[in-house]
Structures are given as C-alpha cells and as structure tokens.
Design an enzyme around this catalytic site. Structure first.
Site, short mmCIF file in Angstrom:
data_model
loop_
_atom_site.label_atom_id
_atom_site.label_comp_id
_atom_site.label_asym_id
_atom_site.label_seq_id
_atom_site.Cartn_x
_atom_site.Cartn_y
_atom_site.Cartn_z
CG HIS A 244 6.51 4.66 12.34
ND1 HIS A 244 7.33 3.80 11.99
CD2 HIS A 244 5.49 3.95 12.94
CE1 HIS A 244 7.20 2.63 12.21
NE2 HIS A 244 5.94 2.37 12.68
CG HIS B 290 1.99 3.89 15.82
ND1 HIS B 290 1.29 3.16 15.00
CD2 HIS B 290 3.23 3.46 15.66
CE1 HIS B 290 2.11 2.29 14.38
NE2 HIS B 290 3.16 2.33 14.88
P1 AMP Z 1 4.90 -0.40 13.20
O1 AMP Z 1 4.50 -1.77 13.75
O2 AMP Z 1 5.33 0.48 14.72
O3 AMP Z 1 6.27 -0.50 12.56
O4 AMP Z 1 4.02 0.30 12.65
C1 AMP Z 1 4.01 0.27 11.25
C2 AMP Z 1 2.68 0.93 10.71
O5 AMP Z 1 2.78 1.54 9.62
C3 AMP Z 1 1.41 -0.23 10.81
O6 AMP Z 1 0.31 0.30 11.85
C4 AMP Z 1 1.02 -0.26 9.44
O7 AMP Z 1 -0.51 -0.30 9.41
C5 AMP Z 1 1.33 0.97 8.87
N1 AMP Z 1 1.78 1.16 7.42
C6 AMP Z 1 2.51 0.24 7.05
N2 AMP Z 1 2.46 0.73 5.49
C7 AMP Z 1 1.79 1.89 5.14
C8 AMP Z 1 1.35 2.55 4.25
N3 AMP Z 1 1.92 2.17 3.11
N4 AMP Z 1 0.69 3.57 4.47
C9 AMP Z 1 0.10 3.67 5.79
N5 AMP Z 1 0.37 3.04 6.83
C10 AMP Z 1 1.19 1.97 6.55
#
Ligand code: AMP
Ligand code: ZN
Length: 138
Positions: free
Chosen positions: A101, A103
């Site tokens: 993903h 950001h």
């Molecule tokens: P990372 O630390 O780069 O893996 O980012 C994961 C991101 O996904 C974090 O900012 C979380 O807040 C977000 N996240 C995890 N689960 C969900 C979800 N079900 N819906 C929306 N965001 C999510």
C-alpha cells in the site's frame, strides 16, 4: 498471508466496506482508519503483493502518478499545503499490513514533518563502500 484472509485484499475487492476515495480496475484508494492527518489515504492494488519488491510492473508503473493525483485533489478539497507519499516494506520499516500500500498523507501548515531522521555523518570512503555493496546486488 493467504490472499483470501488478507484484510487489504478483501477491502480492495469490495468484500469489506471502506471509505473509498478512488477506484479503477486495478486499485482502490481508501481512508486510513488510524489517520496521521485528516484525509490520510491508502492506495491498495486489487491483486495481492506483499511489498514493493513483489509489485508487478503493471501496478508499479501507475501507483506513483495515482498518488500524485490524489495528493493534488487533497490540496484542492481539504486545503492541505503538501502531502507525503510513504510506503513501508518490512517490519523494521514499520509495515504492519503485508499487502502493498502507498500512503498519501496530507500535510497542513503549522504541522511538524512526519518523516524525519537525525542525519548521520559518514566519511566519503564509507559512502563509496556502501554504494559499491548495494550496486553489486542490482
Ligand atoms: P503500514 O504500517 O505501512 O503497514 O500501514 C498500515 C496502515 O493501515 C495503518 O496506517 C493502519 O491504520 C491502516 N489500517 C489497518 N487496517 C485498516 C483497515 N481495516 N481500514 C483502514 N485502514 C487500516
Ligand atoms: Zn492482500
């Protein structure tokens, strides 16, 4: 992680509802449920890739320009003055969901930068040696 159990596969493919900012045949962009700032968006490929090293060229070639488009839309719609594109690979880098993903994080005037580090002070020799080691594996 099996793809049928991966939370981002399920969100990207519409099995789990999300606040969707953008969708096409390859990507869904959703609002992060734990945002760093108002509008914090995640761009999710609809196909499962653990991280950027696995990401297929058909997605890699498009994801950056999509991040730019969404950032520009945030500036118009939310009034942020800038945005960070952040992409974590591996636990040590802060990755918590192992489905690629990107950001897109709006930044508003007066906020402290979120991506910071204390600059090191390597010698020229150390820089050359490190560059050589990375280059050798490319
Ligand atoms: P990372 O630390 O780069 O893996 O980012 C994961 C991101 O996904 C974090 O900012 C979380 O807040 C977000 N996240 C995890 N689960 C969900 C979800 N079900 N819906 C929306 N965001 C999510
Ligand atoms: Zn997945």
């Amino acid at each position: 992680m099996k793809e049928d159990k991966c939370i981002f596969c399920r969100i990207a493919n519409g099995e789990i509802p999300s606040a969707t900012v953008y969708e096409d045949d390859q990507f869904r962009a959703i609002l992060d449920m734990g945002p760093a700032s108002k509008g914090h968006t995640l761009i999710l490929p609809k196909e499962h890739f653990k991280d950027v090293c696995e990401l297929k060229e058909a997605y890699a070639s498009k994801v950056l320009s999509l991040g730019g488009r969404i950032g520009a839309a945030m500036k118009k719609s939310l009034g942020c003055s800038g945005f960070n594109l952040v992409q974590n690979n591996g636990e040590s880098a802060g990755q918590t969901v192992f489905h690629f993903h990107l950001h897109v994080i709006p930044r508003y005037d007066g906020e402290a930068p979120i991506v910071t580090w204390k600059p090191g002070s390597p010698t020229q020799e150390e820089l050359q040696e490190t560059a050589k080691r990375i280059h050798a594996e490319l």
